[in-house]
Design an enzyme around this catalytic site. Structure first.
Site, PDB file in Angstrom:
ATOM      1  CB  SER A 131       0.826   2.219  -2.387  1.00 23.82           C
ATOM      2  OG  SER A 131       1.165   0.890  -2.028  1.00 23.82           O
ATOM      3  CB  ILE A 132      -1.254   6.010  -6.348  1.00 28.93           C
ATOM      4  CG1 ILE A 132       0.211   6.367  -6.586  1.00 28.93           C
ATOM      5  CG2 ILE A 132      -2.164   7.177  -6.684  1.00 28.93           C
ATOM      6  CD1 ILE A 132       0.682   7.612  -5.880  1.00 28.93           C
TER       7      ILE A 132
END
Length: 583
Positions: free
Chosen positions: A310-311
């Site tokens: 999810s970065i």
């Protein structure tokens, strides 16, 4: 007749043997004196070594220092050097003991036990002041010297970034054929194999040792009286010092915390927001002392692409904002999974765009990616590039005659797609939007992205070295700050991203950090690795929010999610930095 024949054979054999011995002697003493046998032994040096005793003050290879001038590899300071022939003399040991502040008996005992010249104090010799050095030398005692000596660092820091040095004749011959041919370096010269040791090897190559020596007889006594000689390379400007951007105190703190907490695989990158200079880089697992190149310890995980999870939503969010998708007026059903189906593992309810980012809703960003890809199939690469995530991130440019010099020779660039056809496959788009599928980003690149956002969108190359210094501290070459090429995000988009990252800590997945003494903005990431139950656990941040100074990335790689140490490490590092700054 038979006797004469045997005599002739004997004479011929004897002559052949004598000629062979003469040829061998000529080979040893005249032809291959400096490179004998397949081991390339310098026979002249070996002969001298047999009848001399010496203490090496400096092996001639350059060293690494931190941004404040503190030693990272070898230190270099005044030390007391004593020769073993003192044990047979009446020398003023009491005066030396008084100058350096140690009991006289310790000096006498050390000399009595010595068989070769030594620096008083053991592996880490007693460090003298300039005044003590001058006072000792003013006494002019044979066999007693106060001189600058190379001393090994008391701990091994940033080993993956600094790299290793080894003897490798084949590689030496490939890199420096002319230097070998002209005897400017010896065949047993150690060279840089990895990291900064490899990148800066030509600056670090020794021009010869500095040493104190004297000749001895068979019993080890002085052969020519008490005359001790000093030998050193003719060039007074060498060896060099490579001034890194590292902060030794921060590097030491981070490595101790990693070891205390027990991070098995992963690491930390800490950048200076203003410059994108590396303050700390630590990779785990540690190198194996016996075989440092062996995996997994021989790999610097911080400069190699990893699955970000999810970065990567930061990229999707930036594209949505800058593409005017009117995200602020929409509500997303975050009870749905990544593909818009029921049965999500994390049912978050109905969320708007900001809430979706803060709580890391997969469905929202998968849906946004579909819309963005329909308009522009190249959006992901374009916006990843605007954030400085793909392409070479480390400092690169021309340095003297080195074209396209790289401070990070082993750095690998990130990627978004493995197969261009996936740009038109819905599920592949959904997975890529949240940093899965074929997305790979290095922790170094992610840290640089956070620094880019924190300072307002200006993309910079990451430096690990600021300058190369001569022995006297003057500058041989300075590495300027350099921007990364390509477009940047608009100031409006950067402002919005800053707000989103702050919300993650205030009300989302990073709320744990909301009570820290520094205000923090950041993004979490949990990436599936392909091994069931194992993930890459990330947190990328910058702080303090009001005046950003540090950009931090911590990643625990290929770990069971409930065993990940990421958040604990982030917390410890930020607390330690705050305490060091504020006492």
């Amino acid at each position: 007749m038979h006797v004469k024949k045997r005599a002739k054979i004997f004479i011929v054999c004897t002559m052949i043997l004598l000629l062979a011995l003469i040829g061998r002697l000529a080979q040893i003493q005249l032809i291959q004196t400096e490179s004998f046998s397949k081991h390339h032994i310098n026979l002249i040096e070996a002969s001298v070594k047999q009848r001399t005793q010496a203490i090496v003050l400096d092996d001639g290879r350059g060293r690494f220092i931190d941004r404040n001038g503190d030693a990272i590899t070898n230190d270099y300071y005044p030390s007391l050097v004593l020769f073993p022939f003192l044990k047979g003399m009446d020398w003023p040991s009491d005066k030396i003991a008084a100058i350096i502040g140690v009991p006289e008996r310790e000096l006498i005992r050390a000399v009595e036990q010595a068989k070769t010249p030594f620096a008083f104090g053991g592996k880490y010799p007693l460090k003298l002041t300039e005044l003590q050095k001058d006072q000792i030398n003013a006494l002019k005692i044979p066999g007693v010297f106060a001189v600058y000596k190379q001393v090994p660092a008391d701990e091994r820091l940033a080993e993956h970034l600094i790299g290793i040095v080894r003897q490798n004749y084949q590689l030496l011959k490939e890199r420096y054929p002319e230097k070998l041919k002209n005897s400017l370096i010896s065949p047993d010269t150690a060279i840089g194999i990895t990291g900064l040791q490899r990148a800066f090897d030509e600056f670090l190559l020794p021009e010869g040792e500095s040493k104190l020596l004297y000749h001895v007889d068979q019993l080890g006594g002085p052969l020519f009286g008490l005359d001790v000689k000093y030998t050193a390379p003719a060039n007074p400007f060498y060896p060099t010092a490579i001034k890194t951007t590292l902060d030794k105190s921060l590097q030491t703190m981070v490595e101790k915390e990693l070891d205390k907490i027990g991070l098995k695989k992963g690491g930390v990158v800490l950048l200076d927001v203003e410059t994108s200079d590396i303050l700390t880089l630590a990779s785990r697992p540690k190198m194996n002392d016996k075989n440092p190149l062996a995996e997994p310890g021989g790999i610097n995980t911080m400069i190699l692409p990893q699955i970000p999870g999810s970065i990567f939503k930061i990229v999707t969010a930036a594209a949505a904002i800058e593409s005017n998708l009117k995200v602020n007026s929409r509500i997303y059903d975050c009870n749905l999974n990544l593909y818009g189906e029921k049965g999500s593992e994390r049912e978050l309810g109905l969320l708007n765009f900001e809430e979706s980012f803060a709580k890391s809703c997969n469905y929202t960003f998968a849906k946004l990616a579909e819309e963005l890809m329909a308009e522009n199939p190249d959006y992901m690469e374009q916006y990843a590039a605007k954030l400085g995530l793909i392409g070479r991130i480390g400092w690169h440019g021309d340095v003297f005659h080195f074209g396209n010099f790289k401070q990070f020779p082993e750095e690998q660039t990130g990627r978004i797609w493995g197969d261009q056809k996936d740009k038109y496959v819905k599920k592949a788009i959904n997975q890529t939007a949240i940093g899965q599928k074929e997305v790979r980003l290095s922790p170094l690149a992610v840290a640089n992205m956070m620094a880019t956002i924190a300072r307002g969108g200006e993309k910079k190359q990451v430096r690990a070295v600021s300058e190369v210094q001569y022995k006297n501290g003057t500058t041989l070459f300075s590495f300027p700050l350099q921007n990364l090429e390509g477009e940047q995000l608009s100031s409006h988009t950067i402002d919005k991203l800053q707000h989103l990252l702050r919300e993650v800590v205030q009300s989302g997945t990073g709320v744990r950090f909301n009570t820290l003494p520094y205000t923090v903005a950041g993004k979490s990431g949990t990436a599936e690795t392909g091994r069931e139950g194992f993930v890459n656990k990330w947190f990328a941040a910058y702080f303090p929010v009001e005046y950003p100074k540090y950009a931090l990335v911590v990643v625990d790689l290929d770990v069971r999610e409930n065993e990940a140490k990421t958040y604990e490490i982030v917390e410890k590092i930020i607390l330690n930095i705050y305490q060091s700054v504020n006492g």
